[in-house]
Design a protein around this motif. Structure first.
Motif, PDB file in Angstrom:
ATOM      1  N   TYR A  51       0.548  -1.754  -0.091  1.00 33.90           N
ATOM      2  CA  TYR A  51      -0.208  -0.200   0.030  1.00 33.90           C
ATOM      3  C   TYR A  51       1.214   1.282   0.016  1.00 33.90           C
ATOM      4  N   TRP A  61       1.436   3.957  -2.882  1.00 36.33           N
ATOM      5  CA  TRP A  61       0.818   5.709  -2.341  1.00 36.33           C
ATOM      6  C   TRP A  61       1.901   6.542  -2.800  1.00 36.33           C
ATOM      7  N   ASN A 103       1.720   8.918  -5.625  1.00 38.90           N
ATOM      8  CA  ASN A 103       0.803  10.632  -5.320  1.00 38.90           C
ATOM      9  C   ASN A 103       2.347  11.194  -4.970  1.00 38.90           C
ATOM     10  N   GLU A 121      -6.083   8.618   4.710  1.00 34.86           N
ATOM     11  CA  GLU A 121      -5.595  10.208   4.484  1.00 34.86           C
ATOM     12  C   GLU A 121      -6.736  10.949   5.242  1.00 34.86           C
TER      13      GLU A 121
END
Ligand code: MRU
Length: 393
Positions: free
Chosen positions: A156, A160, A164, A380
């Motif tokens: 994960y 990410w 991002n 988040e």
């Protein structure tokens, strides 16, 4: 060689389970395993930081009691009633929990294992042996689950970062673009049952060929970065550079375009996202924000403490002044010749008589954290706030 801090063999025939922990005080110079037969030995190994790292502490404590109970089974020395076994287990767990205060994983494990013992003892066909067995199975399960949780955290976190961060997006369009990550303390195979949390994210990025360099901080005063994380990075052949803690700011100024993120572990994440982790983490979060670099916390859900509302309520362990005023160095003979193979001794580096403040952890405020990477996904902030409830349902 597989890197592992915890070696556990389940019971077989008439032999009780056995547990060995890697004495991390000896790393990187010596790989020495120490047998743990009792909760007192586990307590001592955790307190002296022979074994350390939030998940590893919890697992070693749980397994040490499994060894103790397993030995009682083999030696026919279990208390007679299921209720007596449950009470004994509860008392031993309470004792283990006093070893180190900040990491919540141990308290979480203690709570869950007490429930296991309670449920087993309240069954209509319960026996002393069935309560003991239920405890052992649950403790062993923690060892297995931690590795799979870490692998999920790694995946994960890596995905990410690729999607991002500026460096991640750049690398997706240009395979020659650099993608670097900085980490602090040690969160790898040595701090967990295997693979690691923040270091697991670095391992996963490397596995997908998307990491060009990892930076690890020295992590004064116990040097988990230079002794342990550097050891793991070299072991895994990951391109890596060690910096002292005081170099981090200059490094971020120089590398802010290629540094995708700072990824750290956690000892306790409060309900609002404030995060206790190794001393020095907070400074890195401030630096990350100043330089526009993402700051991520990687931790299993067992590190999220929904009962602690904010960082102000987290108890920070204070450690001995000697960890700051002395370092380990090689032994020297009377002529000053370094005796490489004769182990190490503590060397004083501070003026005698100086007072020392030595908190083992600090608390990074939630507003400096961009995401918490767990085994079920990256949480988040929404409207500026973390909400962890959804990942527990
Ligand atoms: O004092 P330590 O070495 O136990 O501190 C370890 C850390 O702060 C780690 O970052 C944390 O426990 C997470 S380990 C996966």
């Amino acid at each position: 060689m597989v890197l592992e801090a915890i070696q556990y063999d389940p019971a077989s025939e008439n032999a009780p389970p056995s547990l060995r922990v890697l004495d991390q005080l000896q790393l990187p110079h010596r790989t020495t395993f120490e047998q743990i037969k009792t909760c007192e030995e586990a307590h001592d190994a955790i307190k002296k930081m022979k074994v350390r790292g939030a998940p590893a502490i919890a697992i070693v404590a749980a397994l040490a009691l499994a060894v103790e109970v397993g030995s009682s089974v083999v030696q026919h020395q279990l208390p007679h009633s299921p209720e007596e076994v449950r009470t004994t287990l509860g008392g031993r767990l309470d004792y283990l929990q006093t070893s180190r205060p900040t990491a919540v994983n141990l308290g979480d494990a203690v709570g869950k294992l007490k429930v296991v013992a309670q449920n087993a003892a309240s069954k209509s066909d319960a026996s002393a042996a069935s309560v003991a067995q239920a405890y052992i199975v649950a403790a062993e399960r923690m060892l297995v689950d931690d590795v799979s949780d870490n692998r999920a955290i790694g995946e994960y976190g890596a995905r990410w970062i690729e999607a991002n961060t500026a460096a991640g997006r750049k690398r997706r369009s240009d395979r020659h673009a650099e993608l670097k990550v900085l980490t602090h303390c040690n969160t790898g195979s040595l701090a967990t049952a295997g693979y690691g949390t923040a270091l697991g994210v670095i391992r996963s990025l490397r596995a997908s060929d998307n990491l060009t360099r990892a930076y690890c901080t020295e992590t004064r005063p116990y040097n988990q970065g230079s002794r342990l994380t550097a050891f793991e990075l070299v072991h895994d052949d990951i391109p890596a550079t060690l910096v002292t803690d005081s170099m981090a700011c200059a490094l971020l100024a120089k590398e802010k375009d290629s540094l995708a993120a700072i990824v750290v572990g956690a000892d306790r994440v409060a309900a609002n996202g404030d995060t206790a982790n190794k001393i020095g983490t907070y400074s890195l979060a401030v630096l990350a924000r100043h330089h526009g670099v993402k700051f991520l916390v990687a931790a299993p859900r067992t590190t999220i403490d929904r009962h602690t509302l904010s960082g102000a309520d987290i108890v920070i362990e204070q450690r001995a002044p000697e960890e700051v005023t002395r370092i380990k160095g090689p032994k020297v003979d009377d002529n000053g010749k370094i005796l490489i193979d004769e182990g190490s001794e503590l060397i004083s580096t501070a003026a005698s008589g100086i007072e020392v403040w030595n908190p083992a952890f600090d608390v990074t405020p939630a507003h400096l954290i961009d995401g918490v990477i767990t085994e079920v996904g990256v949480v988040e902030k929404k409207d500026g706030k973390f909400d962890f409830e959804a990942i527990f349902t």
